[in-house]
Scaffold this motif. Structure first.
Motif, PDB file in Angstrom:
ATOM      1  N   PHE A 192       0.833  -1.204   0.000  1.00 39.70           N
ATOM      2  CA  PHE A 192       0.000   0.000   0.000  1.00 39.70           C
ATOM      3  C   PHE A 192       0.868   1.255   0.000  1.00 39.70           C
ATOM      4  O   PHE A 192       0.566   2.234  -0.712  1.00 39.70           O
ATOM      5  CB  PHE A 192      -0.921  -0.012   1.223  1.00 39.70           C
ATOM      6  CG  PHE A 192      -1.805   1.201   1.314  1.00 39.70           C
ATOM      7  CD1 PHE A 192      -2.941   1.313   0.528  1.00 39.70           C
ATOM      8  CD2 PHE A 192      -1.491   2.237   2.183  1.00 39.70           C
ATOM      9  CE1 PHE A 192      -3.746   2.441   0.608  1.00 39.70           C
ATOM     10  CE2 PHE A 192      -2.291   3.364   2.266  1.00 39.70           C
ATOM     11  CZ  PHE A 192      -3.427   3.459   1.475  1.00 39.70           C
ATOM     12  N   GLN A 193       1.960   1.244   0.774  1.00 40.08           N
ATOM     13  CA  GLN A 193       2.879   2.385   0.776  1.00 40.08           C
ATOM     14  C   GLN A 193       3.534   2.545  -0.591  1.00 40.08           C
ATOM     15  O   GLN A 193       3.709   3.674  -1.074  1.00 40.08           O
ATOM     16  CB  GLN A 193       3.949   2.197   1.850  1.00 40.08           C
ATOM     17  CG  GLN A 193       4.949   3.348   1.935  1.00 40.08           C
ATOM     18  CD  GLN A 193       5.996   3.149   3.004  1.00 40.08           C
ATOM     19  OE1 GLN A 193       5.884   2.236   3.828  1.00 40.08           O
ATOM     20  NE2 GLN A 193       7.017   3.983   3.000  1.00 40.08           N
ATOM     21  N   MET A 195       2.198   1.687  -3.436  1.00 41.79           N
ATOM     22  CA  MET A 195       1.176   2.178  -4.354  1.00 41.79           C
ATOM     23  C   MET A 195       0.999   3.692  -4.231  1.00 41.79           C
ATOM     24  O   MET A 195       0.764   4.388  -5.234  1.00 41.79           O
ATOM     25  CB  MET A 195      -0.151   1.475  -4.075  1.00 41.79           C
ATOM     26  CG  MET A 195      -1.277   1.873  -5.029  1.00 41.79           C
ATOM     27  SD  MET A 195      -2.879   1.260  -4.496  1.00 41.79           S
ATOM     28  CE  MET A 195      -3.125   2.238  -3.010  1.00 41.79           C
ATOM     29  N   THR A 196       1.099   4.223  -3.007  1.00 40.27           N
ATOM     30  CA  THR A 196       0.988   5.673  -2.827  1.00 40.27           C
ATOM     31  C   THR A 196       2.246   6.420  -3.249  1.00 40.27           C
ATOM     32  O   THR A 196       2.251   7.658  -3.211  1.00 40.27           O
ATOM     33  CB  THR A 196       0.697   5.981  -1.357  1.00 40.27           C
ATOM     34  OG1 THR A 196       1.766   5.487  -0.547  1.00 40.27           O
ATOM     35  CG2 THR A 196      -0.617   5.351  -0.911  1.00 40.27           C
ATOM     36  N   GLU A 198       4.986   6.756  -1.727  1.00 42.30           N
ATOM     37  CA  GLU A 198       5.587   7.446  -0.597  1.00 42.30           C
ATOM     38  C   GLU A 198       6.881   6.729  -0.192  1.00 42.30           C
ATOM     39  O   GLU A 198       6.843   5.653   0.419  1.00 42.30           O
ATOM     40  CB  GLU A 198       4.606   7.490   0.588  1.00 42.30           C
ATOM     41  CG  GLU A 198       5.176   8.053   1.873  1.00 42.30           C
ATOM     42  CD  GLU A 198       5.591   9.499   1.732  1.00 42.30           C
ATOM     43  OE1 GLU A 198       6.494   9.932   2.475  1.00 42.30           O
ATOM     44  OE2 GLU A 198       5.012  10.213   0.875  1.00 42.30           O
ATOM     45  N   TRP A 200       8.864   4.972  -1.750  1.00 36.52           N
ATOM     46  CA  TRP A 200       8.853   3.566  -2.154  1.00 36.52           C
ATOM     47  C   TRP A 200      10.194   3.125  -2.748  1.00 36.52           C
ATOM     48  O   TRP A 200      10.600   1.971  -2.598  1.00 36.52           O
ATOM     49  CB  TRP A 200       7.739   3.329  -3.165  1.00 36.52           C
ATOM     50  CG  TRP A 200       8.044   3.887  -4.536  1.00 36.52           C
ATOM     51  CD1 TRP A 200       7.904   5.172  -4.932  1.00 36.52           C
ATOM     52  CD2 TRP A 200       8.534   3.172  -5.646  1.00 36.52           C
ATOM     53  NE1 TRP A 200       8.270   5.334  -6.233  1.00 36.52           N
ATOM     54  CE2 TRP A 200       8.665   4.095  -6.707  1.00 36.52           C
ATOM     55  CE3 TRP A 200       8.885   1.835  -5.880  1.00 36.52           C
ATOM     56  CZ2 TRP A 200       9.120   3.738  -7.962  1.00 36.52           C
ATOM     57  CZ3 TRP A 200       9.329   1.472  -7.138  1.00 36.52           C
ATOM     58  CH2 TRP A 200       9.451   2.421  -8.163  1.00 36.52           C
ATOM     59  N   ALA A 227      -0.640   1.627  -9.180  1.00 40.18           N
ATOM     60  CA  ALA A 227      -0.638   3.089  -9.112  1.00 40.18           C
ATOM     61  C   ALA A 227      -1.084   3.730 -10.419  1.00 40.18           C
ATOM     62  O   ALA A 227      -1.822   4.724 -10.408  1.00 40.18           O
ATOM     63  CB  ALA A 227       0.746   3.596  -8.724  1.00 40.18           C
ATOM     64  N   LEU A 231      -5.582   2.956 -10.140  1.00 40.06           N
ATOM     65  CA  LEU A 231      -6.027   4.246  -9.624  1.00 40.06           C
ATOM     66  C   LEU A 231      -6.633   5.123 -10.720  1.00 40.06           C
ATOM     67  O   LEU A 231      -7.587   5.857 -10.473  1.00 40.06           O
ATOM     68  CB  LEU A 231      -4.859   4.967  -8.946  1.00 40.06           C
ATOM     69  CG  LEU A 231      -4.340   4.311  -7.661  1.00 40.06           C
ATOM     70  CD1 LEU A 231      -3.205   5.143  -7.065  1.00 40.06           C
ATOM     71  CD2 LEU A 231      -5.454   4.156  -6.642  1.00 40.06           C
TER      72      LEU A 231
END
Length: 330
Positions: A192-193, A195-196, A198, A200, A227, A231
């Motif tokens: 999840f991190q 995908m954001t 952030e 990564w 991503a 999204l």
């Protein structure tokens, strides 16, 4: 007893008032002023300015705005009556005003905080914002399907990540390092991190690449699928739903919604006149259907009387002939 026509006059006047452009603009202005006042009331410095006069003045303005909203709801209830409750936006306005009327005691601090919901009345007051919210609610079923697809993608990659990269402590997090794929839950949060987007790359992927050089294939593939593809799928569903909501709004826009209140009153009067004309035509057709039957009935009676008279005359003539024959034979 008040006639329906006399009762409809003030109702139509209230409808014209509520739907007037200047009245809607006034409602928007009051909502904006009330939002600014609620924001200023959160500052202790502002409330204490002028020996507390500023704070008391802001409270008075807030109460005046609330009184205006109560009056607006009351006018709409009188004007629209049962139609008021058919519009969900009217329900929203009513609930927001009722929450503001609840006494804000210490045990109801949450309701005191919910006074700021009055700012959301801008959504109901501005048609463009209502269209956006309608499109958002319309997109919820499609977004739910897209969210389920995204969850499946996360689950598949998390299981693969635990199998490939679990059980190893990687650098980049804390002093002792961190195992990003120690179990399924930790792997799901790590993905999840990623995908954001952030931290990564230098925070997660590069420490793992120090141990597994080819792991970049796994993470790049996941970023592209989640991503960039999934999204954007959410955005596409939302835009499509908003277009559908706009098309439906335009297709259901009737002449009453386009015209101003005065023209709507004229249309209502024309409809009533047309209904009366249809009733008069139906009564006239019934009378025309009954008139020929009434004219034919006397003619049949006269014919029967005439035939009866002829039969009587013929009978009398036969009797006279018989009498003459008897006299001649005698």
């Amino acid at each position: 007893m008040v006639s329906p026509e006399a009762e409809a006059v003030p109702t139509s006047a209230l409808i014209r008032l509520v739907e007037a452009r200047w009245f809607r603009t006034l409602v928007i202005v009051v909502i904006v002023i009330n939002a600014i006042v609620l924001g200023l009331l959160t500052s202790q410095t502002v409330r204490a300015a002028g020996g507390g006069l500023v704070g008391r003045g802001l409270v008075i303005v807030d109460m005046a705005a609330l009184s205006f909203f109560i009056g607006e709801i009351g006018i709409k209830l009188v004007a629209y009556r049962q139609r008021f409750f058919r519009d969900p936006w009217n329900w929203f306005d009513l609930v927001v005003v009722i929450i503001a009327l609840v006494p804000a005691s210490d045990s109801l601090k949450v309701l005191r905080a919910l006074r700021v919901l009055r700012v959301l009345r801008l959504v109901a007051a501005i048609p463009a914002m209502r269209l956006v919210v309608s499109g958002l609610f319309r997109a919820l079923p499609g977004m739910g399907s897209a969210a389920l697809l995204l969850l499946l993608i996360h689950y598949v990659f998390a299981v693969i990540g635990v199998q490939l990269y679990g059980g190893t402590v990687y650098g980049g997090y804390g002093d002792t390092g961190y195992d990003y794929f120690a179990d399924l839950g930790r792997a799901l949060y790590t993905l999840f991190q990623i995908m954001t987007l952030e931290s990564w790359s230098h925070g997660i992927v590069r420490p793992i690449m120090d141990v597994h050089p080819n792991s970049w294939i796994f993470f790049v593939l996941f970023v592209v699928i989640s991503a960039f593809a999934a999204l954007n799928l959410f955005i596409g569903i939302l835009v499509n739903a908003m277009d559908s909501a706009k098309d439906e709004q335009e297709s259901h826009m009737s002449a009453e919604e386009v015209a101003d209140p005065a023209q709507r009153a004229i249309l209502d009067e024309l409809r009533s006149i047309r209904a009366e004309v249809r009733d008069l035509r139906a009564q006239l057709d019934e009378r025309q259907d009954q008139a020929p039957a009434a004219r034919k009935a006397p003619s049949r009676t006269g014919n029967e009387t005439e035939n009866t008279g002829k039969a009587v005359k013929a009978g009398n003539a036969a009797k006279s002939r018989k009498t003459a024959k008897k006299n001649s034979s005698a």
